[in-house]
Scaffold this motif. Structure first.
Motif, short mmCIF file in Angstrom:
data_model
loop_
_atom_site.label_atom_id
_atom_site.label_comp_id
_atom_site.label_asym_id
_atom_site.label_seq_id
_atom_site.Cartn_x
_atom_site.Cartn_y
_atom_site.Cartn_z
N ASP A 290 -9.43 56.29 59.45
CA ASP A 290 -9.67 55.99 58.04
C ASP A 290 -9.81 54.49 57.79
O ASP A 290 -10.48 54.05 56.85
N ILE A 291 -9.18 53.67 58.65
CA ILE A 291 -9.34 52.22 58.54
C ILE A 291 -10.76 51.83 58.91
O ILE A 291 -11.42 51.04 58.22
N TRP A 292 -11.26 52.37 60.03
CA TRP A 292 -12.64 52.09 60.43
C TRP A 292 -13.61 52.50 59.32
O TRP A 292 -14.57 51.78 59.03
N HIS A 293 -13.33 53.61 58.67
CA HIS A 293 -14.27 54.16 57.68
C HIS A 293 -14.46 53.23 56.49
O HIS A 293 -15.56 53.13 55.93
N SER B 88 -18.18 54.43 66.87
CA SER B 88 -19.61 54.68 66.67
C SER B 88 -20.03 54.12 65.32
O SER B 88 -19.18 53.86 64.44
N PRO B 89 -21.33 53.93 65.10
CA PRO B 89 -21.79 53.47 63.78
C PRO B 89 -21.38 54.42 62.67
O PRO B 89 -21.06 53.97 61.56
N ALA B 90 -21.35 55.72 62.95
CA ALA B 90 -20.99 56.69 61.91
C ALA B 90 -19.55 56.54 61.46
O ALA B 90 -19.20 56.91 60.33
N LEU C 94 -19.66 48.94 57.29
CA LEU C 94 -19.53 47.68 58.03
C LEU C 94 -20.80 46.84 57.91
O LEU C 94 -21.90 47.32 58.19
N SER C 95 -20.65 45.58 57.49
CA SER C 95 -21.82 44.73 57.27
C SER C 95 -21.79 43.44 58.08
O SER C 95 -22.76 42.69 58.09
N TYR D 188 -23.88 47.52 68.91
CA TYR D 188 -24.75 46.43 69.37
C TYR D 188 -26.17 46.95 69.61
O TYR D 188 -27.14 46.32 69.20
N THR D 189 -26.26 48.10 70.26
CA THR D 189 -27.58 48.59 70.69
C THR D 189 -28.32 49.39 69.63
O THR D 189 -29.55 49.45 69.65
#
Length: 366
Positions: free
Chosen positions: A56-59, A73-75, A80-81, A99-100
């Protein structure tokens, strides 16, 4: 309404106790940013990092300041900006999907290492030229030494008039050039792309005040290119001390090998000293050892090796003309403070709508 967080949220994930004063400085300057600090493990194990940081922190985060702990993952981090790295390089995360597979800006802490690394480069160069290994052994054995010119420590050549070749004229190379010039050395610069105008020669990244070569005026000549012909043209220029300070990319892996060492030292007629503070894989290590043993090179100072840690049975440990240190040239008491200064600068520029500094250009790898 809408799906984004109510305010900006920054997550700082570093393998250290929270530097409270530095974090509070950011909170005070950017009160609209909700800042969370997490002390994470110093590891390359992605699973370990994922277990330490709840999903939930990543989200919810919009800003990330980290060494290597990234969302899985990006999802998992849809808002994140900006990713700010605590390191000068980005090669350690170059295979990560953030990165990719995204265009999220990634910035580095390039520019903060120049002073301490330059001191390491000069220190180890002087240890070699002043024969300090011999002098240290005399001290340990309580001996004064001989008062005759046959002793190797009587054959010191100072730096005045020697030529310093800086292979990779970034922030580190510029500070080494500054110190080298102050000692009377002539400086040659080498960059991946040409720098034909005064504007292109400028350092547009983070600069520790009073250091470096902001306008690129120190080198007496500039060379450039990623092809072998261009590299060889640079190495032919009677270089006495070669500083390796290029980033590790596919183009620079084993950039220097047997042929390059022979060209640099004119087949051993003019043995040069090599200093590597970049990455071990830029050098063909077997070729380096051979050149150090047969006199093609006069010596080497290596803060990086291939692999790391350097195996106990490596010949490099016992070569008299080699100085090995455990990848520590960039460490220093000011490191963390300066890394936070880079983040602070970019947050200010971001708020003003200006371009960020130290942005990784993914197409070139750094």
């Amino acid at each position: 309404m809408g799906g984004g967080p109510a305010k900006e949220r920054m997550l700082i994930t570093l393998p250290m106790k929270e530097p409270t004063e530095l974090v509070e400085r950011l909170r005070s300057k950017f009160p609209h940013i909700d800042i969370t600090f997490k002390n994470v493990s110093y590891t390359k194990d992605k699973a370990q990092h994922e277990s330490e940081i709840p999903s939930d922190i990543w989200h919810d985060i919009t800003l990330l300041f980290t060494l290597s702990a990234l969302p899985p993952s990006p999802a998992s981090c849809p808002h994140l900006s900006l990713i700010s790295l605590y390191s000068a390089g980005s090669n350690h995360i170059s295979s990560h999907p953030l990165y990719t597979s995204t265009s999220i800006p990634i910035t580095t802490s390039s520019g903060i290492h120049g002073p301490q690394i330059a001191e390491w480069v000069i220190m180890t160069s002087l240890i070699h030229s002043h024969k300090y290994k011999t002098l240290y052994e005399l001290q340990k054995s309580h001996r004064w030494g001989k008062k005759d010119t046959s002793s190797d420590y009587h054959s010191v050549r100072d730096m005045v008039g020697l030529r310093l070749g800086v292979l990779g004229y970034g922030s580190i190379g510029r500070q080494v050039a500054r110190v080298g010039q102050a000692m009377g050395m002539d400086v040659l610069a080498y960059t991946a792309s040409p720098k034909p105008t005064p504007e292109k020669k400028k350092d547009l990244g983070f600069i520790v005040p009073g250091t470096g070569d902001p306008d690129g005026s120190i080198p007496s000549a500039w060379y450039s290119g990623l092809d072998k012909a261009s590299l060889h043209d640079f190495l032919k220029r009677d270089i006495d001390v070669l500083l390796i300070s290029v980033p590790l990319t596919e183009q620079t892996k084993h950039f220097l090998s047997t042929e390059e060492f022979k060209i640099l030292s004119q087949d051993g007629k003019r043995p040069a000293f090599v200093s590597n503070i970049a990455r071990g894989q830029i050098v063909d290590q077997a070729a380096l050892i051979a050149a150090l043993k047969d006199g093609t090179l006069s010596g080497a100072a290596l803060d990086v090796t291939d692999p790391e840690p350097l195996p106990e049975d490596s010949e490099l440990w016992d070569l008299e003309n080699v100085i090995v240190t455990p990848h520590i040239s960039g460490v220093g008491q000011a490191y963390t403070d300066r890394a936070f200064q880079v983040v602070e600068t970019n947050l200010e520029r971001r708020e003003r709508g200006e371009g960020l500094i130290n942005v990784v250009r993914r197409e070139r790898g750094y």
